[in-house]
Design a protein around this motif. Structure first.
Motif, PDB file in Angstrom:
ATOM      1  N   ALA A 132       0.854  -1.189   0.000  1.00 47.27           N
ATOM      2  CA  ALA A 132       0.000   0.000   0.000  1.00 47.27           C
ATOM      3  C   ALA A 132       0.884   1.232   0.000  1.00 47.27           C
ATOM      4  CB  ALA A 132      -0.925   0.016   1.221  1.00 47.27           C
ATOM      5  N   ALA A 133       0.302   2.368  -0.391  1.00 42.41           N
ATOM      6  CA  ALA A 133       1.059   3.619  -0.433  1.00 42.41           C
ATOM      7  C   ALA A 133       0.320   4.705   0.330  1.00 42.41           C
ATOM      8  CB  ALA A 133       1.284   4.058  -1.884  1.00 42.41           C
ATOM      9  N   PHE A 134       1.095   5.595   0.934  1.00 43.69           N
ATOM     10  CA  PHE A 134       0.577   6.770   1.619  1.00 43.69           C
ATOM     11  C   PHE A 134       1.125   7.996   0.888  1.00 43.69           C
ATOM     12  CE2 PHE A 134       0.307   3.422   4.618  1.00 43.69           C
ATOM     13  CZ  PHE A 134      -0.645   3.744   5.573  1.00 43.69           C
ATOM     14  N   LYS A 135       0.305   9.036   0.783  1.00 45.57           N
ATOM     15  CA  LYS A 135       0.724  10.237   0.046  1.00 45.57           C
ATOM     16  C   LYS A 135       0.786  11.453   0.970  1.00 45.57           C
ATOM     17  CE  LYS A 135       0.940  11.100  -3.908  1.00 45.57           C
ATOM     18  NZ  LYS A 135       2.114  11.354  -4.769  1.00 45.57           N
ATOM     19  N   SER A 136       1.915  12.181   0.851  1.00 44.28           N
ATOM     20  CA  SER A 136       2.072  13.455   1.547  1.00 44.28           C
ATOM     21  C   SER A 136       2.553  14.483   0.536  1.00 44.28           C
ATOM     22  CB  SER A 136       3.082  13.336   2.694  1.00 44.28           C
ATOM     23  OG  SER A 136       4.398  13.176   2.180  1.00 44.28           O
ATOM     24  N   ASP A 137       2.778  15.707   0.988  1.00 44.95           N
ATOM     25  CA  ASP A 137       3.245  16.765   0.089  1.00 44.95           C
ATOM     26  C   ASP A 137       4.755  16.705  -0.154  1.00 44.95           C
ATOM     27  OD1 ASP A 137       0.670  17.731  -0.039  1.00 44.95           O
ATOM     28  OD2 ASP A 137       0.971  19.194   1.574  1.00 44.95           O
ATOM     29  N   GLY A 138       5.470  15.927   0.649  1.00 46.14           N
ATOM     30  CA  GLY A 138       6.915  15.853   0.518  1.00 46.14           C
ATOM     31  C   GLY A 138       7.661  16.993   1.191  1.00 46.14           C
ATOM     32  N   ARG A 158      10.202  17.156  -6.447  1.00 45.26           N
ATOM     33  CA  ARG A 158      11.563  16.710  -6.113  1.00 45.26           C
ATOM     34  C   ARG A 158      11.531  15.349  -5.425  1.00 45.26           C
ATOM     35  NH1 ARG A 158      11.343  21.939  -4.245  1.00 45.26           N
ATOM     36  NH2 ARG A 158      12.184  23.463  -5.719  1.00 45.26           N
ATOM     37  N   THR A 159      10.468  15.065  -4.696  1.00 39.13           N
ATOM     38  CA  THR A 159      10.220  13.723  -4.175  1.00 39.13           C
ATOM     39  C   THR A 159       8.791  13.354  -4.550  1.00 39.13           C
ATOM     40  OG1 THR A 159       9.435  14.530  -2.016  1.00 39.13           O
ATOM     41  CG2 THR A 159      11.796  14.041  -2.227  1.00 39.13           C
ATOM     42  N   THR A 160       8.477  12.088  -4.477  1.00 37.97           N
ATOM     43  CA  THR A 160       7.128  11.639  -4.832  1.00 37.97           C
ATOM     44  C   THR A 160       6.122  11.915  -3.725  1.00 37.97           C
ATOM     45  OG1 THR A 160       7.482   9.431  -3.910  1.00 37.97           O
ATOM     46  CG2 THR A 160       8.082   9.762  -6.231  1.00 37.97           C
ATOM     47  N   GLY A 161       6.594  12.061  -2.491  1.00 47.15           N
ATOM     48  CA  GLY A 161       5.679  12.161  -1.356  1.00 47.15           C
ATOM     49  C   GLY A 161       5.029  10.835  -1.020  1.00 47.15           C
ATOM     50  N   ILE A 162       5.577   9.752  -1.571  1.00 47.01           N
ATOM     51  CA  ILE A 162       4.987   8.434  -1.358  1.00 47.01           C
ATOM     52  C   ILE A 162       5.693   7.706  -0.221  1.00 47.01           C
ATOM     53  CG2 ILE A 162       4.649   6.132  -2.360  1.00 47.01           C
ATOM     54  CD1 ILE A 162       4.346   7.473  -5.075  1.00 47.01           C
ATOM     55  N   GLY A 163       4.906   7.238   0.727  1.00 52.19           N
ATOM     56  CA  GLY A 163       5.390   6.322   1.749  1.00 52.19           C
ATOM     57  C   GLY A 163       4.811   4.953   1.456  1.00 52.19           C
ATOM     58  N   GLY A 181       2.296  15.581   7.481  1.00 47.48           N
ATOM     59  CA  GLY A 181       1.875  14.189   7.533  1.00 47.48           C
ATOM     60  C   GLY A 181       1.189  13.701   6.274  1.00 47.48           C
ATOM     61  N   ASN A 182       0.786  12.430   6.319  1.00 44.38           N
ATOM     62  CA  ASN A 182       0.122  11.808   5.181  1.00 44.38           C
ATOM     63  C   ASN A 182      -1.260  12.398   4.956  1.00 44.38           C
ATOM     64  OD1 ASN A 182       2.102   9.847   4.372  1.00 44.38           O
ATOM     65  ND2 ASN A 182       1.650   8.743   6.257  1.00 44.38           N
ATOM     66  N   LYS A 183      -1.592  12.554   3.678  1.00 40.81           N
ATOM     67  CA  LYS A 183      -2.873  13.141   3.300  1.00 40.81           C
ATOM     68  C   LYS A 183      -3.865  12.098   2.802  1.00 40.81           C
ATOM     69  CE  LYS A 183      -1.303  17.401   3.927  1.00 40.81           C
ATOM     70  NZ  LYS A 183       0.061  17.100   4.400  1.00 40.81           N
ATOM     71  N   SER A 184      -3.373  10.956   2.325  1.00 40.88           N
ATOM     72  CA  SER A 184      -4.263   9.935   1.771  1.00 40.88           C
ATOM     73  C   SER A 184      -3.505   8.621   1.642  1.00 40.88           C
ATOM     74  CB  SER A 184      -4.794  10.355   0.388  1.00 40.88           C
ATOM     75  OG  SER A 184      -3.719  10.476  -0.550  1.00 40.88           O
ATOM     76  N   THR A 185      -4.247   7.534   1.416  1.00 42.76           N
ATOM     77  CA  THR A 185      -3.644   6.249   1.081  1.00 42.76           C
ATOM     78  C   THR A 185      -4.092   5.869  -0.319  1.00 42.76           C
ATOM     79  OG1 THR A 185      -5.420   4.809   1.862  1.00 42.76           O
ATOM     80  CG2 THR A 185      -3.821   5.568   3.497  1.00 42.76           C
ATOM     81  N   THR A 186      -3.372   4.959  -0.913  1.00 42.54           N
ATOM     82  CA  THR A 186      -3.736   4.524  -2.259  1.00 42.54           C
ATOM     83  C   THR A 186      -3.231   3.116  -2.497  1.00 42.54           C
ATOM     84  OG1 THR A 186      -3.530   4.992  -4.642  1.00 42.54           O
ATOM     85  CG2 THR A 186      -1.644   5.525  -3.258  1.00 42.54           C
ATOM     86  N   THR A 218       7.881  -6.549  -7.310  1.00 42.95           N
ATOM     87  CA  THR A 218       8.076  -6.653  -5.855  1.00 42.95           C
ATOM     88  C   THR A 218       6.933  -5.995  -5.094  1.00 42.95           C
ATOM     89  OG1 THR A 218       9.487  -4.681  -5.941  1.00 42.95           O
ATOM     90  CG2 THR A 218      10.584  -6.830  -6.020  1.00 42.95           C
ATOM     91  N   SER A 219       5.782  -5.908  -5.734  1.00 45.19           N
ATOM     92  CA  SER A 219       4.572  -5.366  -5.109  1.00 45.19           C
ATOM     93  C   SER A 219       3.487  -6.428  -5.097  1.00 45.19           C
ATOM     94  CB  SER A 219       4.071  -4.134  -5.874  1.00 45.19           C
ATOM     95  OG  SER A 219       5.038  -3.116  -5.889  1.00 45.19           O
ATOM     96  N   ASP A 220       2.598  -6.332  -4.129  1.00 47.26           N
ATOM     97  CA  ASP A 220       1.434  -7.215  -4.069  1.00 47.26           C
ATOM     98  C   ASP A 220       0.186  -6.344  -3.924  1.00 47.26           C
ATOM     99  OD1 ASP A 220      -0.550  -9.054  -3.649  1.00 47.26           O
ATOM    100  OD2 ASP A 220       0.547 -10.224  -2.149  1.00 47.26           O
ATOM    101  N   PRO A 221      -0.355  -5.874  -5.057  1.00 44.22           N
ATOM    102  CA  PRO A 221      -1.525  -4.979  -4.996  1.00 44.22           C
ATOM    103  C   PRO A 221      -2.787  -5.659  -4.502  1.00 44.22           C
ATOM    104  CG  PRO A 221      -1.035  -5.586  -7.269  1.00 44.22           C
ATOM    105  CD  PRO A 221       0.091  -6.111  -6.439  1.00 44.22           C
ATOM    106  N   SER A 222      -2.794  -6.987  -4.432  1.00 43.25           N
ATOM    107  CA  SER A 222      -4.005  -7.693  -4.017  1.00 43.25           C
ATOM    108  C   SER A 222      -4.325  -7.508  -2.541  1.00 43.25           C
ATOM    109  CB  SER A 222      -3.854  -9.197  -4.298  1.00 43.25           C
ATOM    110  OG  SER A 222      -2.898  -9.790  -3.422  1.00 43.25           O
ATOM    111  N   VAL A 223      -3.341  -7.046  -1.772  1.00 38.16           N
ATOM    112  CA  VAL A 223      -3.562  -6.879  -0.332  1.00 38.16           C
ATOM    113  C   VAL A 223      -4.415  -5.657  -0.037  1.00 38.16           C
ATOM    114  CG1 VAL A 223      -2.417  -6.622   1.904  1.00 38.16           C
ATOM    115  CG2 VAL A 223      -1.364  -8.006   0.126  1.00 38.16           C
ATOM    116  N   TYR A 224      -4.330  -4.636  -0.873  1.00 35.82           N
ATOM    117  CA  TYR A 224      -5.068  -3.404  -0.627  1.00 35.82           C
ATOM    118  C   TYR A 224      -6.563  -3.693  -0.690  1.00 35.82           C
ATOM    119  CZ  TYR A 224      -5.858   1.623  -0.507  1.00 35.82           C
ATOM    120  OH  TYR A 224      -6.229   2.896  -0.120  1.00 35.82           O
ATOM    121  N   PRO A 225      -7.345  -3.193   0.258  1.00 40.26           N
ATOM    122  CA  PRO A 225      -8.781  -3.534   0.317  1.00 40.26           C
ATOM    123  C   PRO A 225      -9.554  -2.987  -0.886  1.00 40.26           C
ATOM    124  CG  PRO A 225      -8.239  -1.782   1.888  1.00 40.26           C
ATOM    125  CD  PRO A 225      -6.933  -2.310   1.367  1.00 40.26           C
TER     126      PRO A 225
END
Length: 324
Positions: free
Chosen positions: A107-113, A212-217, A278-283, A315-322
């Motif tokens: 899963a990924a979390f998004k912030s402004d970076g 400059r960064t993706t803002g992705i956690g 902090g994080n603004k959303s998940t994806t 190296t990702s498993d997108p099936s885990v995300y609800p």
């Protein structure tokens, strides 16, 4: 008020050191079905939000939180088998995968970076990224840090190459002490550590906004946890709950800040800085998100910092995300 905030930032630094010295675990729920997920977190960033929003109320599995001061020690714990799932920025996660840590991104979390920064010590003679040519830059916390990616991108923007600077790596608390004492001039770091550096005479050269960064956690999970049907089911539910926690944080920034303040024994004014970063959303790990992360991998592989390179999709498993 400002002096109070600055004093508190120093207190937070000490708290970070205490948490990072060794991992600690705290029960959020007693395991109801015999399944317990151990979350690797950094300086209680995710844990405070989850607990403030009561995200895991009613869960039929247990949650334990293991705390670290940076991604490098977190992934050492993952590699050692004491953590099921860990949260870190995109590049540290890629670095762990490249080094053979048995995980998949789920899963990924998004912030402004904007929590990622490069700062210079007052009197260092460094007033812009262009001034970094021939200089030594201290990067926290280790090779493959998100702060290192910011450095690479900032140098590119300024018409410089990675080879134009000398890079040394220090864990955040060690780098902070060196920066404050004047032993290092330029520091690429993140989160509360950057805020402390700025409060102690540092000058902001650039942050991670404007692409400059993706803002992705990334939330990753061990191969062992993903192979356990009960843990995988629990992880999917946990991601859904964390998504609601992030939404709660956006809807109640004041309560989130109060929770941070209480957890760290700090004024709300200081905590509000962390909320803003902090994080603004998940994806889910959609093709677009995977493509953005792959750019990070390819960029760092190109400067020799990510060897071997990582195939993000593989190296990702997108099936885990609800499913929504």
């Amino acid at each position: 008020m400002i002096k109070s905030v600055l004093r508190t930032l120093a207190v937070l630094s000490i708290a970070a050191l205490t948490l990072g010295a060794c991992s600690s675990a705290e029960d959020t729920n007693a395991p109801a079905s015999g399944v317990t997920l151990t979350f690797g977190d950094q300086v209680k960033g995710l844990q405070v939000l989850a607990e403030a929003s009561d995200a895991f109320a009613g869960a039929d599995y247990g949650i334990e939180w293991a705390q670290f001061q940076g991604a490098a020690p977190l992934f050492e714990a993952v590699k050692g088998g004491s953590v099921d799932t860990g949260y870190a920025a995109d590049l540290p996660t890629l670095q762990a995968i490249s080094a053979g840590v048995p995980i998949k991104s789920v899963a990924a979390f998004k912030s402004d970076g904007n929590g990622n920064v490069i700062i210079a010590r007052e009197g260092s003679g460094v007033n812009s990224v262009a001034d970094l040519k021939g200089k030594t830059v201290t990067v926290s916390s280790a090779k493959g840090s998100i702060a290192e990616y910011l450095l690479v991108r900032a140098l590119e923007e300024a018409g410089l190459s990675y080879s134009d600077v000398t890079v040394q790596y220090l864990l955040p608390t060690d780098a902070q002490a060196a920066f404050v004492s004047g032993n290092i001039d330029v520091w690429a770091t993140f989160g509360i550590f950057g805020n402390i550096g700025l409060s102690r005479g540092g000058t902001l050269l650039v942050d991670g906004t404007d692409g400059r960064t993706t803002g992705i956690g990334i939330l990753s999970a061990t191969d062992a946890a993903l192979a356990d049907p009960a843990k995988k089911t629990a992880l999917t539910d946990a991601i859904a709950r964390l998504d609601k926690a992030v939404q709660w944080g956006q809807e109640h920034p004041d309560l989130w800040a109060q929770a941070i303040a209480k957890a760290n024994n700090t004024p709300v004014e200081t905590a509000e800085v962390l909320v803003q970063q902090g994080n603004k959303s998940t994806t889910a790990l959609t093709p677009d998100v995977v493509a953005d992360i792959q750019v990070v991998a390819d960029t760092m592989n190109g400067v020799g910092s990510l060897q071997p390179n990582v195939d993000v999709a593989a190296t990702s498993d997108p099936s885990v995300y609800p499913v929504r």
